[in-house]
Enzyme design. Sequence first.
Site, PDB file in Angstrom:
ATOM      1  N   LEU A 183       0.774  -1.219   0.140  1.00  0.00           N
ATOM      2  CA  LEU A 183      -0.018  -0.010   0.027  1.00  0.00           C
ATOM      3  C   LEU A 183       0.844   1.311  -0.036  1.00  0.00           C
ATOM      4  CD1 LEU A 183      -2.872  -1.224   2.528  1.00  0.00           C
ATOM      5  CD2 LEU A 183      -2.794  -1.258   0.013  1.00  0.00           C
TER       6      LEU A 183
ATOM      7  N   GLU B  70      10.292   4.054   3.129  1.00  0.00           N
ATOM      8  CA  GLU B  70      11.635   4.027   2.382  1.00  0.00           C
ATOM      9  C   GLU B  70      12.852   4.006   3.104  1.00  0.00           C
ATOM     10  OE1 GLU B  70       8.245   4.866  -0.186  1.00  0.00           O
ATOM     11  OE2 GLU B  70       8.798   5.808   1.816  1.00  0.00           O
TER      12      GLU B  70
ATOM     13  N   ASP C 215      24.008 -11.374   4.345  1.00  0.00           N
ATOM     14  CA  ASP C 215      24.298 -12.254   3.181  1.00  0.00           C
ATOM     15  C   ASP C 215      25.651 -12.411   2.592  1.00  0.00           C
ATOM     16  OD1 ASP C 215      23.077 -14.026   0.673  1.00  0.00           O
ATOM     17  OD2 ASP C 215      23.732 -12.135  -0.280  1.00  0.00           O
TER      18      ASP C 215
END
Length: 164
Positions: free
Chosen positions: A76, A115, A129
């Site tokens: 949204l 953001e 990672d």
Amino acid sequence: MQKHLSHVDQNGQANMVDVTDKAVTQRIATASGFVQMQTDTLNMIANGQHAKGDVFAVARIAGIQSAKKCADLIPLCHPLMLSKVQVDFTVDSSLSRVNIRATCKLAGQTGVEMEALTAVSVAALTLFDMCKAVDPHMLIGDIKVEEKSGGKTGDWHRSDNQKG
């Protein structure tokens, strides 16, 4: 005054907020978080000795790119024309962690908190990672909005409201 969820309509259905009539203002949001790791791992990336290359450069680019793609990730969220995304890393040897801080900026009709949070989250995930082979016990934590400015609600700073 009772607050309501802005992304839920009067029938309880998910709803993208209509920002058509909101004023265009300069909006800035800053978020933070950290990745805690073994001291050897921290030293390796801080000294640029990781076999995969510059971990901070890759994580910074990932954070910036993710802020630009936030509306594709969070259903949204409005697609925004960001004018600035900055992702910074600070090595904290005393706590054996990398602190991450992201700031997003634009002139628009809705805020940029999501953001900034997305930039911190994806930068942290990228650090994880790249280092998981040498340190699978890393911990990502404390991701939060630190401050925001602009819009109808004005300025907000975490230190003005609550800790944690």
